[in-house]
Design a protein around this motif. Structure first.
Motif, mmCIF file in Angstrom:
data_model
loop_
_atom_site.group_PDB
_atom_site.id
_atom_site.type_symbol
_atom_site.label_atom_id
_atom_site.label_comp_id
_atom_site.label_asym_id
_atom_site.label_seq_id
_atom_site.Cartn_x
_atom_site.Cartn_y
_atom_site.Cartn_z
ATOM 1 N N UNK A 30 56.293 25.250 34.536
ATOM 2 C CA UNK A 30 56.303 23.926 34.204
ATOM 3 C C UNK A 30 55.213 23.666 33.231
ATOM 4 N N UNK A 31 54.792 24.694 32.200
ATOM 5 C CA UNK A 31 53.744 24.435 31.379
ATOM 6 C C UNK A 31 54.486 24.965 29.797
ATOM 7 N N UNK A 32 53.976 24.104 29.003
ATOM 8 C CA UNK A 32 54.104 24.349 27.465
ATOM 9 C C UNK A 32 52.816 24.417 26.620
ATOM 10 N N UNK A 33 51.861 25.236 26.982
ATOM 11 C CA UNK A 33 50.493 25.529 26.740
ATOM 12 C C UNK A 33 50.086 26.725 26.954
ATOM 13 N N UNK A 34 49.061 27.271 26.331
ATOM 14 C CA UNK A 34 48.491 28.612 27.042
ATOM 15 C C UNK A 34 46.891 28.450 26.619
ATOM 16 N N UNK A 35 46.197 28.974 27.115
ATOM 17 C CA UNK A 35 44.792 28.935 26.800
ATOM 18 C C UNK A 35 44.257 30.242 25.982
ATOM 19 N N UNK A 36 43.805 30.279 24.914
ATOM 20 C CA UNK A 36 43.539 31.326 23.790
ATOM 21 C C UNK A 36 42.373 31.393 23.598
ATOM 22 N N UNK A 37 41.620 32.479 23.790
ATOM 23 C CA UNK A 37 40.081 32.854 23.732
ATOM 24 C C UNK A 37 40.051 34.090 22.989
ATOM 25 N N UNK A 38 38.720 34.319 22.591
ATOM 26 C CA UNK A 38 38.272 35.423 21.711
ATOM 27 C C UNK A 38 38.129 36.639 23.031
ATOM 28 N N UNK A 39 38.142 37.685 22.721
ATOM 29 C CA UNK A 39 38.042 38.789 23.984
ATOM 30 C C UNK A 39 36.879 39.549 23.362
ATOM 31 N N UNK A 40 36.663 40.416 24.481
ATOM 32 C CA UNK A 40 35.478 41.611 24.007
ATOM 33 C C UNK A 40 35.856 42.505 22.941
ATOM 34 N N UNK A 41 37.177 42.721 23.005
ATOM 35 C CA UNK A 41 37.894 43.573 21.962
ATOM 36 C C UNK A 41 38.248 42.771 20.741
ATOM 37 N N UNK A 49 47.690 28.179 32.029
ATOM 38 C CA UNK A 49 46.414 27.230 32.544
ATOM 39 C C UNK A 49 46.057 27.323 33.711
ATOM 40 N N UNK A 50 46.823 27.699 34.793
ATOM 41 C CA UNK A 50 46.473 28.144 36.255
ATOM 42 C C UNK A 50 45.597 28.956 36.274
ATOM 43 N N UNK A 51 45.865 30.226 35.616
ATOM 44 C CA UNK A 51 45.146 31.386 35.516
ATOM 45 C C UNK A 51 43.719 31.153 34.819
ATOM 46 N N UNK A 52 43.722 30.583 33.911
ATOM 47 C CA UNK A 52 42.434 30.373 33.100
ATOM 48 C C UNK A 52 41.579 29.353 34.228
ATOM 49 N N UNK A 53 42.050 28.311 34.784
ATOM 50 C CA UNK A 53 41.196 27.496 35.825
ATOM 51 C C UNK A 53 40.767 28.441 36.951
ATOM 52 N N UNK A 54 41.639 29.264 37.463
ATOM 53 C CA UNK A 54 41.216 30.275 38.373
ATOM 54 C C UNK A 54 40.018 31.210 37.902
ATOM 55 N N UNK A 55 40.310 31.737 36.817
ATOM 56 C CA UNK A 55 39.076 32.751 36.115
ATOM 57 C C UNK A 55 37.873 32.028 36.088
ATOM 58 N N UNK A 56 38.065 30.675 35.453
ATOM 59 C CA UNK A 56 36.723 29.834 35.447
ATOM 60 C C UNK A 56 36.051 29.732 36.683
ATOM 61 N N UNK A 57 36.845 29.300 37.856
ATOM 62 C CA UNK A 57 36.308 29.002 39.121
ATOM 63 C C UNK A 57 35.477 30.209 39.574
ATOM 64 N N UNK A 58 35.910 31.458 39.340
ATOM 65 C CA UNK A 58 35.379 32.782 39.655
ATOM 66 C C UNK A 58 34.381 32.933 39.053
ATOM 67 N N UNK A 59 34.161 32.676 37.601
ATOM 68 C CA UNK A 59 33.070 32.937 36.727
ATOM 69 C C UNK A 59 31.672 31.764 37.243
ATOM 70 N N UNK A 60 32.098 30.695 37.662
ATOM 71 C CA UNK A 60 31.401 29.670 38.028
ATOM 72 C C UNK A 60 30.548 30.079 39.275
ATOM 73 N N UNK A 61 31.102 30.985 40.126
ATOM 74 C CA UNK A 61 30.528 31.276 41.330
ATOM 75 C C UNK A 61 29.497 32.671 41.109
ATOM 76 N N UNK A 62 29.494 33.120 39.882
ATOM 77 C CA UNK A 62 28.396 34.305 39.435
ATOM 78 C C UNK A 62 27.254 33.506 39.268
#
Length: 147
Positions: A30-41, A49-62
């Motif tokens: 049910x999404x019509x958007x993606x989160x796009x960002x720069x990579x290490x490469x 959006x759900x995967x990005x949010x999960x990534x940010x949550x993991x990152x916040x715990x570091x």
């Protein structure tokens, strides 16, 4: 899941088509958007959006003072942009992200499971090539990881 490789073009305004199979992934949640960002490469990374949010949550715990975590936040999180998929199935890649990945005309979407990468075709070809030694190192590392 984002799978497969798809070649497209990017126009002077920064618009490029999101592959139909990737649009299907978005549609299924049910999404019509993606989160796009720069990579290490020298490429860009696209998340739902759900995967990005999960990534940010993991990152916040570091640990916030870990230099690698700080660097990742500066590269990945600060560069993140929400990109709407228009009715023609295209996204607008902002100039800063186009510059990071040196996107000119011919681009390639490469599925990587939970995310997809967006490359300049020539950069993809240069980074995709591996020597026998590199393949051996990759195989050894994958074995260490249990793959």
């Amino acid at each position: 899941m984002f799978r497969g490789r798809y070649e497209h073009t990017i126009d002077a305004k920064g618009r490029t088509s999101l592959p139909a199979r990737y649009r299907d992934v978005l549609s299924s949640i049910g999404e019509r958007r993606i989160i796009l960002t720069s990579a290490l490469d020298p490429c860009l990374v696209a998340y739902t959006a759900p995967e990005w949010n999960a990534f940010e949550e993991r990152l916040a715990k570091l640990p916030q003072f870990d230099r690698a975590v700080q660097k990742l936040k500066r590269i990945y999180v600060s560069g993140a942009v929400e990109c709407d998929v228009d009715d023609s199935g295209r996204i607008l890649v902002p100039p800063t992200l186009r510059d990071h990945a040196a996107l000119k005309k011919d681009v390639l979407w490469a599925g990587s499971g939970k995310y997809a990468e967006l490359w300049d075709v020539q950069a993809w070809k240069a980074n995709f090539e591996t020597t026998d030694d590199e393949r051996g190192q990759i195989a050894s590392r994958l074995a260490e990881l249990g793959l």
